[in-house]
Scaffold this motif. Sequence first.
Motif, PDB file in Angstrom:
ATOM      1  N   VAL A 113       0.853  -1.192   0.000  1.00 45.66           N
ATOM      2  CA  VAL A 113       0.000   0.000   0.000  1.00 45.66           C
ATOM      3  C   VAL A 113       0.886   1.238   0.000  1.00 45.66           C
ATOM      4  O   VAL A 113       1.812   1.355   0.813  1.00 45.66           O
ATOM      5  CB  VAL A 113      -0.945   0.005   1.221  1.00 45.66           C
ATOM      6  N   TYR A 114       0.602   2.175  -0.924  1.00 51.25           N
ATOM      7  CA  TYR A 114       1.424   3.377  -1.074  1.00 51.25           C
ATOM      8  C   TYR A 114       0.546   4.631  -1.057  1.00 51.25           C
ATOM      9  O   TYR A 114      -0.624   4.595  -1.432  1.00 51.25           O
ATOM     10  CB  TYR A 114       2.198   3.347  -2.399  1.00 51.25           C
ATOM     11  N   LYS A 115       1.176   5.730  -0.647  1.00 51.13           N
ATOM     12  CA  LYS A 115       0.482   7.020  -0.627  1.00 51.13           C
ATOM     13  C   LYS A 115       1.445   8.121  -1.042  1.00 51.13           C
ATOM     14  O   LYS A 115       2.630   8.096  -0.686  1.00 51.13           O
ATOM     15  CB  LYS A 115      -0.071   7.307   0.778  1.00 51.13           C
ATOM     16  N   LEU A 116       0.933   9.081  -1.792  1.00 48.67           N
ATOM     17  CA  LEU A 116       1.729  10.240  -2.196  1.00 48.67           C
ATOM     18  C   LEU A 116       1.496  11.366  -1.203  1.00 48.67           C
ATOM     19  O   LEU A 116       0.363  11.726  -0.903  1.00 48.67           O
ATOM     20  CB  LEU A 116       1.319  10.684  -3.606  1.00 48.67           C
ATOM     21  N   ASN A 117       2.587  11.927  -0.675  1.00 47.64           N
ATOM     22  CA  ASN A 117       2.485  13.016   0.294  1.00 47.64           C
ATOM     23  C   ASN A 117       3.558  14.050  -0.010  1.00 47.64           C
ATOM     24  O   ASN A 117       4.748  13.751   0.060  1.00 47.64           O
ATOM     25  CB  ASN A 117       2.646  12.472   1.719  1.00 47.64           C
TER      26      ASN A 117
END
Length: 306
Positions: free
Chosen positions: A114-118
């Motif tokens: 699971v990845y997220k852009l921040n």
Amino acid sequence: MKLNEIDRFLLDREGRVQLQEQLLKEYNKCTLVTVRVNYPGLAKSNFITDKIQTVISDEINEICNEVIVSKEKYKSLEGYITHFLIDLDCLSTKKLMINIEENHILGRCVDIDVYKLNEGKIFTISRRDLGKGNRSCFLCKLDANICARKQSHSINEIKLYFENKYNEYINYLKKREIISSKLSNLALKSIISEVSTYPSFGLVSPISSGAHNDMDYYTFLDSAFAIVPYLKKMAENGYSYDSEENIFRKIREVGRKSEEEMFKATKGINTHKGMIFLMGIVIAGVSKIYMIKSLLEIYKNYKKHG
């Protein structure tokens, strides 16, 4: 210069990472989920691993159906890979994926990242973000990372594990088919028995439409046979490792489709809308009990034989 197999594998892995970055930047408000088979060696694609990857990807698709914004599946030297862009916060998404990894029969056979852009940077959401430790090895139950580094288990041992888990899943599907067919047939019998009852105090029966001027006995028969496949699907959803909350989310979607088929069969007349809701919950609940009973039997046999 001709690339060797390891170089081509590393290039495919680098290509996956670049695609993940591209997808997160394109869908910057979404959470990215990537599914890969957790198989040893460079030859990661075969009949069993391809089937396992598809099963888990389909499971995610069903659980997250309402919040999936985009989906992309392709094959590389890493085997089949599926990317999901999901309109759900990253921690809730990771919780759903951990539930699959820990409880689905084939969950240990895949990596669901699971990845997220921040602020323009890509972050991996880890198990530790939810207060959990590392995944355990599926053979010795020690830390999987340590076992992988030490190469504690042979490739043949790991391959045999995959074969056994896939066979276990096939047996599970056979049991699910028997139980869901039995329950949906009982549901159909009960629906037809109800409408066949007379006198029935203003309700539709074989000799009267009761208080209804827009339907008759045959309308109910058409409706009953239209919705029974969806009742079977609800029973299948219930016969699952999944939580009651997620099962309800699944059967609610199946119920919507069932209503659509009912209205098609009856030309817009509401014959079984309430029945779909009530019977769907009951049939999924009973199926879940069968699943729990099956797990208890497996546990008892394990304790008995060691």
